[in-house]
Each structure stands twice: as C-alpha cells, then as structure tokens.
Design a protein around this motif. Structure first.
Motif, PDB file in Angstrom:
ATOM      1  N   ILE A 125      36.299  -0.375 -38.116  1.00 37.51           N
ATOM      2  CA  ILE A 125      36.647  -0.704 -39.350  1.00 37.51           C
ATOM      3  C   ILE A 125      35.900  -0.009 -40.694  1.00 37.51           C
ATOM      4  CG2 ILE A 125      36.566  -2.868 -41.002  1.00 37.51           C
ATOM      5  CD1 ILE A 125      37.297  -4.541 -38.726  1.00 37.51           C
ATOM      6  N   PRO A 126      34.486   0.191 -40.348  1.00 36.55           N
ATOM      7  CA  PRO A 126      33.781   0.837 -41.511  1.00 36.55           C
ATOM      8  C   PRO A 126      34.246   2.248 -41.729  1.00 36.55           C
ATOM      9  CG  PRO A 126      32.258  -0.382 -40.086  1.00 36.55           C
ATOM     10  CD  PRO A 126      33.612  -0.373 -39.485  1.00 36.55           C
ATOM     11  N   PHE A 127      34.842   2.903 -40.615  1.00 35.17           N
ATOM     12  CA  PHE A 127      35.273   4.382 -41.051  1.00 35.17           C
ATOM     13  C   PHE A 127      36.580   4.468 -41.266  1.00 35.17           C
ATOM     14  CE2 PHE A 127      32.614   4.196 -36.810  1.00 35.17           C
ATOM     15  CZ  PHE A 127      31.792   4.951 -37.068  1.00 35.17           C
ATOM     16  N   ALA A 128      37.376   3.241 -41.258  1.00 29.12           N
ATOM     17  CA  ALA A 128      38.854   3.040 -41.794  1.00 29.12           C
ATOM     18  C   ALA A 128      38.388   2.939 -43.494  1.00 29.12           C
ATOM     19  CB  ALA A 128      39.595   2.081 -41.051  1.00 29.12           C
ATOM     20  N   MET A 129      37.476   1.928 -43.853  1.00 29.69           N
ATOM     21  CA  MET A 129      37.194   1.647 -44.995  1.00 29.69           C
ATOM     22  C   MET A 129      36.918   2.937 -45.812  1.00 29.69           C
ATOM     23  SD  MET A 129      35.053  -1.715 -44.604  1.00 29.69           S
ATOM     24  CE  MET A 129      34.577  -1.706 -46.348  1.00 29.69           C
ATOM     25  N   LYS A 130      36.327   4.069 -45.168  1.00 35.66           N
ATOM     26  CA  LYS A 130      35.934   5.280 -46.073  1.00 35.66           C
ATOM     27  C   LYS A 130      37.348   6.047 -46.359  1.00 35.66           C
ATOM     28  CE  LYS A 130      31.387   5.742 -45.790  1.00 35.66           C
ATOM     29  NZ  LYS A 130      30.632   6.091 -47.005  1.00 35.66           N
ATOM     30  N   GLY A 131      38.172   5.847 -45.372  1.00 34.02           N
ATOM     31  CA  GLY A 131      39.645   6.544 -45.705  1.00 34.02           C
ATOM     32  C   GLY A 131      40.290   5.732 -46.961  1.00 34.02           C
ATOM     33  N   GLU A 132      40.120   4.453 -46.965  1.00 33.70           N
ATOM     34  CA  GLU A 132      40.575   3.708 -48.100  1.00 33.70           C
ATOM     35  C   GLU A 132      39.742   4.032 -49.342  1.00 33.70           C
ATOM     36  OE1 GLU A 132      43.304   0.559 -47.676  1.00 33.70           O
ATOM     37  OE2 GLU A 132      43.703   2.621 -47.040  1.00 33.70           O
ATOM     38  N   GLU A 133      38.684   4.352 -49.450  1.00 31.12           N
ATOM     39  CA  GLU A 133      37.833   4.720 -50.467  1.00 31.12           C
ATOM     40  C   GLU A 133      38.479   5.926 -51.131  1.00 31.12           C
ATOM     41  OE1 GLU A 133      33.191   5.731 -51.483  1.00 31.12           O
ATOM     42  OE2 GLU A 133      33.474   4.852 -49.645  1.00 31.12           O
ATOM     43  N   LEU A 134      38.748   6.842 -50.025  1.00 27.25           N
ATOM     44  CA  LEU A 134      39.118   8.125 -50.487  1.00 27.25           C
ATOM     45  C   LEU A 134      40.617   8.055 -51.162  1.00 27.25           C
ATOM     46  CD1 LEU A 134      39.149  11.308 -50.402  1.00 27.25           C
ATOM     47  CD2 LEU A 134      40.011  11.321 -48.006  1.00 27.25           C
ATOM     48  N   ALA A 135      41.561   6.854 -50.587  1.00 25.07           N
ATOM     49  CA  ALA A 135      42.989   6.900 -50.855  1.00 25.07           C
ATOM     50  C   ALA A 135      42.821   6.164 -52.472  1.00 25.07           C
ATOM     51  CB  ALA A 135      43.557   6.231 -50.162  1.00 25.07           C
ATOM     52  N   CYS A 136      42.158   5.175 -52.653  1.00 21.48           N
ATOM     53  CA  CYS A 136      42.422   4.470 -53.964  1.00 21.48           C
ATOM     54  C   CYS A 136      41.106   4.289 -54.707  1.00 21.48           C
ATOM     55  CB  CYS A 136      42.767   3.150 -53.677  1.00 21.48           C
ATOM     56  SG  CYS A 136      41.963   2.045 -52.624  1.00 21.48           S
ATOM     57  N   TYR A 138      38.161   2.635 -53.625  1.00 19.21           N
ATOM     58  CA  TYR A 138      37.421   1.451 -53.328  1.00 19.21           C
ATOM     59  C   TYR A 138      37.644   1.127 -51.965  1.00 19.21           C
ATOM     60  CZ  TYR A 138      35.980  -3.391 -53.105  1.00 19.21           C
ATOM     61  OH  TYR A 138      35.173  -4.586 -52.568  1.00 19.21           O
ATOM     62  N   GLY A 139      36.596   0.998 -50.932  1.00 19.37           N
ATOM     63  CA  GLY A 139      36.802   1.008 -49.626  1.00 19.37           C
ATOM     64  C   GLY A 139      37.058  -0.570 -49.217  1.00 19.37           C
ATOM     65  N   HIS A 140      38.286  -1.214 -49.479  1.00 21.63           N
ATOM     66  CA  HIS A 140      38.406  -2.484 -49.383  1.00 21.63           C
ATOM     67  C   HIS A 140      38.827  -2.673 -47.807  1.00 21.63           C
ATOM     68  CE1 HIS A 140      42.898  -1.705 -49.900  1.00 21.63           C
ATOM     69  NE2 HIS A 140      42.366  -0.862 -50.603  1.00 21.63           N
ATOM     70  N   ALA A 141      38.723  -3.894 -47.227  1.00 22.08           N
ATOM     71  CA  ALA A 141      39.132  -3.859 -45.860  1.00 22.08           C
ATOM     72  C   ALA A 141      40.413  -4.691 -45.410  1.00 22.08           C
ATOM     73  CB  ALA A 141      38.014  -4.426 -45.073  1.00 22.08           C
ATOM     74  N   ASP A 142      40.962  -5.386 -46.577  1.00 21.49           N
ATOM     75  CA  ASP A 142      42.096  -6.401 -46.349  1.00 21.49           C
ATOM     76  C   ASP A 142      43.449  -5.979 -45.585  1.00 21.49           C
ATOM     77  OD1 ASP A 142      42.205  -5.158 -48.779  1.00 21.49           O
ATOM     78  OD2 ASP A 142      43.137  -7.071 -49.683  1.00 21.49           O
ATOM     79  N   ASN A 143      43.445  -4.241 -45.634  1.00 21.29           N
ATOM     80  CA  ASN A 143      44.630  -3.506 -45.167  1.00 21.29           C
ATOM     81  C   ASN A 143      44.050  -3.109 -43.754  1.00 21.29           C
ATOM     82  OD1 ASN A 143      45.523  -2.648 -48.226  1.00 21.29           O
ATOM     83  ND2 ASN A 143      46.964  -3.570 -46.828  1.00 21.29           N
ATOM     84  N   VAL A 144      42.978  -2.273 -43.636  1.00 20.72           N
ATOM     85  CA  VAL A 144      42.510  -1.786 -42.524  1.00 20.72           C
ATOM     86  C   VAL A 144      42.165  -2.609 -41.388  1.00 20.72           C
ATOM     87  CG1 VAL A 144      42.165   0.337 -43.570  1.00 20.72           C
ATOM     88  CG2 VAL A 144      40.361  -1.238 -43.435  1.00 20.72           C
ATOM     89  N   ALA A 145      41.447  -3.764 -41.719  1.00 23.43           N
ATOM     90  CA  ALA A 145      41.074  -4.790 -40.736  1.00 23.43           C
ATOM     91  C   ALA A 145      42.172  -5.413 -39.908  1.00 23.43           C
ATOM     92  CB  ALA A 145      40.124  -5.820 -41.262  1.00 23.43           C
ATOM     93  N   PRO A 146      43.043  -6.022 -40.582  1.00 24.69           N
ATOM     94  CA  PRO A 146      44.435  -6.350 -39.619  1.00 24.69           C
ATOM     95  C   PRO A 146      45.023  -5.322 -39.057  1.00 24.69           C
ATOM     96  CG  PRO A 146      44.655  -6.655 -42.152  1.00 24.69           C
ATOM     97  CD  PRO A 146      43.248  -6.348 -41.956  1.00 24.69           C
ATOM     98  N   ALA A 147      45.123  -4.043 -39.520  1.00 20.61           N
ATOM     99  CA  ALA A 147      45.793  -3.117 -39.111  1.00 20.61           C
ATOM    100  C   ALA A 147      45.316  -2.929 -37.689  1.00 20.61           C
ATOM    101  CB  ALA A 147      46.006  -1.831 -40.026  1.00 20.61           C
ATOM    102  N   LEU A 148      43.938  -2.952 -37.761  1.00 22.18           N
ATOM    103  CA  LEU A 148      43.199  -2.646 -36.484  1.00 22.18           C
ATOM    104  C   LEU A 148      42.763  -3.688 -35.442  1.00 22.18           C
ATOM    105  CD1 LEU A 148      40.097  -0.567 -37.939  1.00 22.18           C
ATOM    106  CD2 LEU A 148      41.477   0.256 -35.953  1.00 22.18           C
ATOM    107  N   LEU A 149      42.773  -5.025 -36.172  1.00 23.66           N
ATOM    108  CA  LEU A 149      42.592  -6.022 -35.110  1.00 23.66           C
ATOM    109  C   LEU A 149      44.003  -6.778 -35.010  1.00 23.66           C
ATOM    110  CD1 LEU A 149      39.263  -7.651 -36.853  1.00 23.66           C
ATOM    111  CD2 LEU A 149      39.532  -5.958 -34.904  1.00 23.66           C
ATOM    112  N   GLY A 150      45.004  -6.721 -35.714  1.00 28.72           N
ATOM    113  CA  GLY A 150      46.134  -7.551 -35.514  1.00 28.72           C
ATOM    114  C   GLY A 150      45.930  -8.830 -36.117  1.00 28.72           C
TER     115      GLY A 150
END
Length: 311
Positions: A125-136, A138-150
């Motif tokens: 999850i923290p590595f995915a949040m780095k991707g969100e930070e680059l995209a928008c 802000y490194g939020h987790a409410d997309n990447v966390a459910p995408a990773l965990l289901g």
C-alpha cells in the motif's frame, strides 16, 4: 522466480459518500492490466501503453506504474533490476473510478509476483500511495487500498498508516455510471473547503460510524441512511450534470444509496441485487442521454479478491 506475468487490478469507488479519503471499495469491472517481464538490461522501461489515447507518459519517472515499482525495488534492495512493462488501460482515465490506482496496483502486484510474493498486499500500500501522489499530488489510500486488498476498506489513520478491511453484505451490487465529462481530480480536490463547521463535522462522523456499523451488521437500511455527505458532495456535485436528478431516479427505483465515486464524474448506487443495479444504470444512462451526455455503465458485485494473475 518467474520471467513474466500478466496482472489485472480492479477499479474502485473511493470516499463512499461520507468517508472522504478514509473509505473505499473495489468492483469487479472495469480494471487495468499490466504485463511485466524480467530483462537482462538494468532499469525499468515502459514498452507499450494502450487504451489511454496517448495521455500517459512512457517516461518511467513520470508514469505511476513504473514509479511505484521503482520505490518497491529500492525497498527490497534491487534498484537496478531490469523490467519491461506493458500497460493496457481497460477503464476510462479521469473517471473517478481509480484509474491511476488500478494501473499502479497492477504493476506492484506484478513485480511482487515476479519476486515470489516477497511482500503482502497490505505491505504494498505505501508504494501504491507514491503512485497516487504522482498522479494527483496527494498520496491518498482510499483507491489503492481496496484495489490491493479487495472488498471495503477503512483508512483509520494516515500517520501512522492504519488500514482495515471491513465485512460487507455479500449480495451488495454497485451500479456505476460514468458521464463522459471532464472533472480532473486536482481541480475537484481544490474546490474542497479547508475548514468546516463543527455541527457538520459531527454529522459526518456519525454517518461514517453508522456506515461502518451497517457494513458489519449487514444492515442495508443502516448503510443507506448513513450514506449522507454534508461536507464534500454539496460542492463536488456542481461539476456533475443532473446529479440530484440521477440521485432521485436511483433512490426511487430500489437503490439503497447514491453518491459520487471518488472525485467524479462517475456516480454509483448501492443495490441489493444485480437486477436492481442493472435497472438503475439503464435509467441513469437514459437521463444523461436526454441531456446530450454520453456515458458508460458498469454493474458489479463488490470485488473481494483484489488484483490477480491472469493467463
């Protein structure tokens, strides 16, 4: 250690109306695919991107997939590992359905699979949040966390990061409609007020607590009446055509709740059956068509699996 892998990662609905930046859930469709291959030459190369209409960068330092994978490689002590990446966008960019998240998660799951599952999905999850930070920004987790965990996910805290997977009614369906209008995430986030009234904060806290309790209890009525947003939706709904008309349509035809997916423009309704969800999406698309707006629709159960290797 495998030489190549092909991975699918799901789209997500973030915020879930009242849970700005702290709640999200995954859906079965749409999603993105990544093909990743080991190479003898050091460094990451993006060899192909499809389905993006030329919008996404091939530069590995600017692409969310390769950037987050590089953070992963740095963490495991193999920063020069040679990789070739193909990204196949199977979902619209800027839809509010976690497009950047799906790509990033697919890439991270792919490299972790090539490394024989060195880390858990939760650890990614923290590595995915780095991707969100680059995209928008802000490194939020409410997309990447459910995408990773289901499933449904609660981000209890960002500092320190504390993320929980929530139970939910198995029969829950999401009716998702993407009006083809442009609502950039950065612009939608910039509209949000930095200060709120205490009475609104209290209302919102009660709704988030009620939604979490409703998911645990599998109480559709409690889920529905808790999904009210007094902080974000009144502002962001301005950017979405026919938002309140669509909400009334959905609620009058069996939906238990209705709201904006992420920063929009996609909207979603939670329903008790596939049939109701299909009916709701058809009605919403018809309404948008009468306003001259094209749309895409997706009917899906909540995805409980997260990313997966595909043949």
């Amino acid at each position: 250690m495998s030489a190549s892998v092909k991975v699918f990662a799901p789209a997500t609905v973030a915020n879930v109306v009242c849970g700005f930046d702290v709640l999200g859930f995954a859906i079965n469709a749409p999603g993105d695919e990544v093909i990743m291959r080991r190479t003898s030459s050091p460094g990451i190369r993006i060899t192909k991107i499809t389905g993006d209409e030329g919008k996404l960068p091939l530069d590995p330092k600017k692409n969310t997939v390769s950037s987050s994978v590089q953070h992963y490689l740095n963490h495991i002590g193999q920063p020069e590992l040679g990789l070739e990446i193909e990204l196949h966008k199977k979902m619209p960019i800027g839809s509010g359905l976690g497009s950047s998240s799906a790509s990033t998660v697919a890439g991270l799951f792919a490299i972790n699979t090539l490394m024989d599952g060195l880390l858990s999905n939760h650890d990614l999850i923290p590595f995915a949040m780095k991707g969100e930070e680059l995209a928008c920004g802000y490194g939020h987790a409410d997309n990447v966390a459910p995408a990773l965990l289901g499933g449904f996910v609660l981000i209890r805290s960002y500092e320190p990061l504390d993320i929980l997977r929530l139970p939910f009614p198995e029969a829950l369906y999401a009716a998702v409609v993407y009006p083809e209008v442009d609502v950039p995430t950065k612009d939608a986030r910039a509209m949000i007020r930095s200060k709120v009234l205490l009475k609104d904060a209290v209302t919102q806290m009660g709704n988030v607590a009620g939604l979490v309790a409703g998911l645990f209890m599998k109480d559709y009525d409690l889920i529905g009446r808790s999904m009210q947003d007094v902080l974000i939706e009144p502002i962001r709904s301005i950017l979405i055509p026919d938002f309140y008309v669509m909400r009334d349509l959905a609620m009058a035809n069996g939906a238990i709740s209705f709201g904006i997916s992420g920063s929009g423009p996609s909207v979603f309704a939670l329903c008790k059956s596939q049939e109701t969800a299909a009916q709701v999406t058809a009605l919403l698309q018809t309404r948008l068509k009468t306003s001259g707006i094209k749309s895409l629709a997706f009917v899906s159960q909540v995805n409980s699996e997260g990313p997966k290797v595909i043949s």
